[in-house]
Design a protein around this motif. Structure first.
Motif, PDB file in Angstrom:
ATOM      1  N   ARG A  82      -3.671   9.309  12.706  1.00 57.33           N
ATOM      2  CA  ARG A  82      -3.880   8.041  11.998  1.00 57.33           C
ATOM      3  C   ARG A  82      -4.907   8.207  10.878  1.00 57.33           C
ATOM      4  N   GLU A  83      -6.037   8.799  11.208  1.00 59.89           N
ATOM      5  CA  GLU A  83      -7.095   9.001  10.218  1.00 59.89           C
ATOM      6  C   GLU A  83      -6.610   9.906   9.079  1.00 59.89           C
ATOM      7  N   SER A  84      -5.834  10.926   9.425  1.00 61.49           N
ATOM      8  CA  SER A  84      -5.310  11.846   8.414  1.00 61.49           C
ATOM      9  C   SER A  84      -4.333  11.133   7.488  1.00 61.49           C
ATOM     10  N   VAL A  85      -3.477  10.276   8.053  1.00 60.78           N
ATOM     11  CA  VAL A  85      -2.515   9.527   7.250  1.00 60.78           C
ATOM     12  C   VAL A  85      -3.232   8.609   6.267  1.00 60.78           C
ATOM     13  N   ILE A  86      -4.269   7.945   6.716  1.00 65.94           N
ATOM     14  CA  ILE A  86      -5.030   7.055   5.824  1.00 65.94           C
ATOM     15  C   ILE A  86      -5.571   7.847   4.638  1.00 65.94           C
ATOM     16  N   THR A  87      -6.132   9.009   4.915  1.00 63.97           N
ATOM     17  CA  THR A  87      -6.689   9.846   3.844  1.00 63.97           C
ATOM     18  C   THR A  87      -5.606  10.289   2.866  1.00 63.97           C
ATOM     19  N   LEU A  88      -4.499  10.810   3.391  1.00 66.61           N
ATOM     20  CA  LEU A  88      -3.429  11.320   2.530  1.00 66.61           C
ATOM     21  C   LEU A  88      -2.771  10.198   1.738  1.00 66.61           C
ATOM     22  N   ALA A  89      -2.581   9.035   2.351  1.00 66.44           N
ATOM     23  CA  ALA A  89      -1.955   7.918   1.647  1.00 66.44           C
ATOM     24  C   ALA A  89      -2.829   7.448   0.486  1.00 66.44           C
ATOM     25  N   ARG A  90      -4.120   7.350   0.706  1.00 73.11           N
ATOM     26  CA  ARG A  90      -5.011   6.925  -0.374  1.00 73.11           C
ATOM     27  C   ARG A  90      -5.037   7.947  -1.498  1.00 73.11           C
ATOM     28  N   GLU A  91      -5.015   9.217  -1.143  1.00 78.35           N
ATOM     29  CA  GLU A  91      -4.995  10.251  -2.175  1.00 78.35           C
ATOM     30  C   GLU A  91      -3.687  10.227  -2.968  1.00 78.35           C
ATOM     31  N   ALA A  92      -2.612   9.732  -2.348  1.00 78.10           N
ATOM     32  CA  ALA A  92      -1.322   9.630  -3.035  1.00 78.10           C
ATOM     33  C   ALA A  92      -1.212   8.351  -3.866  1.00 78.10           C
ATOM     34  N   GLY A  93      -2.279   7.540  -3.883  1.00 70.70           N
ATOM     35  CA  GLY A  93      -2.298   6.345  -4.708  1.00 70.70           C
ATOM     36  C   GLY A  93      -1.952   5.058  -3.993  1.00 70.70           C
ATOM     37  N   HIS A  94      -1.781   5.114  -2.680  1.00 75.78           N
ATOM     38  CA  HIS A  94      -1.472   3.904  -1.920  1.00 75.78           C
ATOM     39  C   HIS A  94      -2.759   3.185  -1.505  1.00 75.78           C
ATOM     40  N   GLU A  95      -2.749   1.892  -1.565  1.00 76.79           N
ATOM     41  CA  GLU A  95      -3.821   1.125  -0.947  1.00 76.79           C
ATOM     42  C   GLU A  95      -3.560   1.103   0.556  1.00 76.79           C
ATOM     43  N   VAL A  96      -4.593   1.366   1.338  1.00 76.26           N
ATOM     44  CA  VAL A  96      -4.473   1.315   2.796  1.00 76.26           C
ATOM     45  C   VAL A  96      -5.434   0.259   3.313  1.00 76.26           C
ATOM     46  N   VAL A  97      -4.909  -0.688   4.054  1.00 75.81           N
ATOM     47  CA  VAL A  97      -5.703  -1.806   4.567  1.00 75.81           C
ATOM     48  C   VAL A  97      -5.678  -1.769   6.095  1.00 75.81           C
ATOM     49  N   GLU A  98      -6.843  -1.795   6.692  1.00 73.96           N
ATOM     50  CA  GLU A  98      -6.964  -1.889   8.146  1.00 73.96           C
ATOM     51  C   GLU A  98      -7.275  -3.344   8.476  1.00 73.96           C
ATOM     52  N   ARG A  99      -6.264  -4.032   8.966  1.00 71.96           N
ATOM     53  CA  ARG A  99      -6.422  -5.462   9.287  1.00 71.96           C
ATOM     54  C   ARG A  99      -5.440  -5.847  10.383  1.00 71.96           C
ATOM     55  N   PRO A 100      -5.710  -6.950  11.078  1.00 73.30           N
ATOM     56  CA  PRO A 100      -4.745  -7.417  12.083  1.00 73.30           C
ATOM     57  C   PRO A 100      -3.424  -7.792  11.420  1.00 73.30           C
ATOM     58  N   ILE A 101      -2.332  -7.446  12.056  1.00 73.37           N
ATOM     59  CA  ILE A 101      -1.016  -7.866  11.592  1.00 73.37           C
ATOM     60  C   ILE A 101      -0.256  -8.416  12.796  1.00 73.37           C
ATOM     61  N   SER A 102       0.200  -9.624  12.678  1.00 75.65           N
ATOM     62  CA  SER A 102       0.863 -10.278  13.808  1.00 75.65           C
ATOM     63  C   SER A 102       2.318  -9.838  13.913  1.00 75.65           C
ATOM     64  N   PHE A 103       2.865 -10.010  15.097  1.00 75.24           N
ATOM     65  CA  PHE A 103       4.286  -9.714  15.288  1.00 75.24           C
ATOM     66  C   PHE A 103       5.129 -10.619  14.398  1.00 75.24           C
ATOM     67  N   ASP A 104       4.736 -11.883  14.242  1.00 75.53           N
ATOM     68  CA  ASP A 104       5.485 -12.808  13.385  1.00 75.53           C
ATOM     69  C   ASP A 104       5.477 -12.334  11.937  1.00 75.53           C
ATOM     70  N   GLU A 105       4.329 -11.818  11.465  1.00 75.02           N
ATOM     71  CA  GLU A 105       4.272 -11.308  10.095  1.00 75.02           C
ATOM     72  C   GLU A 105       5.174 -10.094   9.936  1.00 75.02           C
ATOM     73  N   TRP A 106       5.181  -9.222  10.942  1.00 77.18           N
ATOM     74  CA  TRP A 106       6.052  -8.046  10.904  1.00 77.18           C
ATOM     75  C   TRP A 106       7.523  -8.475  10.824  1.00 77.18           C
ATOM     76  N   ARG A 107       7.912  -9.411  11.680  1.00 76.08           N
ATOM     77  CA  ARG A 107       9.312  -9.838  11.710  1.00 76.08           C
ATOM     78  C   ARG A 107       9.711 -10.528  10.408  1.00 76.08           C
ATOM     79  N   SER A 108       8.912 -11.479   9.960  1.00 82.09           N
ATOM     80  CA  SER A 108       9.258 -12.204   8.731  1.00 82.09           C
ATOM     81  C   SER A 108       9.205 -11.275   7.523  1.00 82.09           C
ATOM     82  N   GLY A 109       8.255 -10.330   7.535  1.00 86.77           N
ATOM     83  CA  GLY A 109       8.157  -9.382   6.428  1.00 86.77           C
ATOM     84  C   GLY A 109       9.350  -8.445   6.366  1.00 86.77           C
ATOM     85  N   ALA A 110       9.841  -8.031   7.538  1.00 93.23           N
ATOM     86  CA  ALA A 110      11.024  -7.173   7.573  1.00 93.23           C
ATOM     87  C   ALA A 110      12.256  -7.943   7.116  1.00 93.23           C
ATOM     88  N   GLU A 111      12.366  -9.207   7.525  1.00 88.82           N
ATOM     89  CA  GLU A 111      13.533 -10.010   7.171  1.00 88.82           C
ATOM     90  C   GLU A 111      13.558 -10.371   5.687  1.00 88.82           C
TER      91      GLU A 111
END
Length: 365
Positions: A270-299
């Motif tokens: 997990r820690e390695s992915v955060i580092t590599l993603a940021r170096e690749a130009g992605h914003e990485v946010v560590e925050r709570p994400i609800s199941f409802d947000e996951w479902r609605s976001g996927a849909e």
């Protein structure tokens, strides 16, 4: 031979190792965690004496008294990491220093003695050196290392034990999920939780995994590969899978992963992915994400990809999330560009075919 950060390991080669031809046959399809090497590491601890009697010896059953404290009060911790063959023909281990630190954080939470980091690293090096021929050389293969420690004192009183045994065993492995890297289906458990605030969720102890088995069985009954746990307080927010951390990739390229609040294992991948993603130009946010947000976001298409990550599976795309009243797919249920790009980058670093600016690779040979 007691105390100090360094231990002198007595090497006792296995007098009857597996024959080369038999070993080669086992390595053609080792699966995961079913085949083991010829040797193991053992080190003992006693209160007032420290760590002593460090050995590399033939892998064998461990004599255990029925009153050993671990059998009654579950003082046990472990780690998991891998040794790889590298592009230059050598052998390396990925981030063992991080595992050593996490091992001692787990020990502290479980009221167990700290193992000096130098001794932890030396124990891995000694075992990999003597069992080098067991390391698979194919693209998906590696030597999985399992350091663990348990309370060995013969005593039934409820208190931290005063004697412990530390061991390392090794297992040649292939892909964690059968069929190689492909999107998995996960079960979002409505009834079970993995860990609660103030508990042992951030420690890598056997009890956490025992608590996940009923939920994992439920997942399998539902035709899923893995279980996803929600938080214990509100049963609303995504925590982690049964044995892996989780990430979500949004349509703007942002990665979101649940924060480390004490209920989630602080994964080294997990820690390695955060580092590599940021170096690749992605914003990485560590925050709570609800199941409802996951479902609605996927849909809606807002969440384009999701993936699990850990030592065993590295990075594995999630294609479908299933729950008692239905299911939904993430993206188009294929691997996902961001997911697979990050996976390949991480694998290339582990295999020595990509630069290692963070000194994550520890060369053995």
């Amino acid at each position: 031979m007691s105390g100090g950060d360094k231990l002198d390991f007595e090497i006792r080669p296995n007098p009857a190792p597996v024959a080369a031809a038999d070993r080669a046959a086992l390595l053609t399809n080792p699966g995961f965690g079913r085949v083991f090497t010829d040797h193991m590491v053992t080190v003992r601890y006693a209160e007032g004496k420290g760590w002593y009697d460090a050995r590399v010896e033939a892998r064998a059953p461990i004599p255990m008294d029925p009153a050993s404290a671990v059998l009654h009060y579950a003082q046990e911790i472990f780690e998991g990491l891998k040794a790889y063959t590298t592009a230059d023909g050598g052998v390396s281990i990925f981030r063992p220093d991080a595992n050593a630190r996490r091992f001692n954080k787990s020990a502290d939470r479980m009221s167990m003695p700290a193992l000096p980091e130098a001794a932890f690293l030396d124990s891995l090096r000694e075992l990999v050196t003597i069992d080098r021929d067991w390391i698979p050389t194919d693209a998906d293969g590696s030597l999985y290392l399992r350091p663990f420690m348990y309370a060995s004192e013969v005593f039934l009183g409820v208190r931290p034990a005063r004697e412990y045994l530390y061991l390392v065993i090794a297992s040649p492995v292939g892909a964690y999920f059968s069929g190689g890297v492909k999107p998995v289906t996960v079960w979002v458990s409505p009834d079970y939780t993995r860990a609660a605030p103030g508990g042992t969720g951030a420690a890598k102890c056997g009890g956490n995994y025992a608590a996940s088995l009923a939920a994992q069985a439920e997942a399998i009954e539902a035709g899923c590969d893995q279980v996803v746990f929600l938080d214990a307080v509100e049963q609303k927010y995504v925590d982690e899978l049964g044995g892996m951390n989780i990430f979500f990739v949004f349509d703007d390229g942002t990665l979101v992963t649940p924060p480390l609040t004490g209920t989630i294992l602080p994964g080294i991948t997990r820690e390695s992915v955060i580092t590599l993603a940021r170096e690749a130009g992605h914003e990485v946010v560590e925050r709570p994400i609800s199941f409802d947000e996951w479902r609605s976001g996927a849909e809606s298409g807002r969440i384009r990809e999701a993936f699990a990550c850990g030592t065993a599976a590295v990075i594995t795309p999630i294609g479908t999330a299933r729950f008692p009243s239905g299911e939904f797919t993430i993206g188009n249920a294929t691997s996902g560009e961001v997911t697979m790009t990050l996976r390949q980058h991480l694998v290339d670093i582990q295999r020595g075919s990509a630069p290692d600016p963070h000194s994550w690779i520890h060369k053995i040979f």
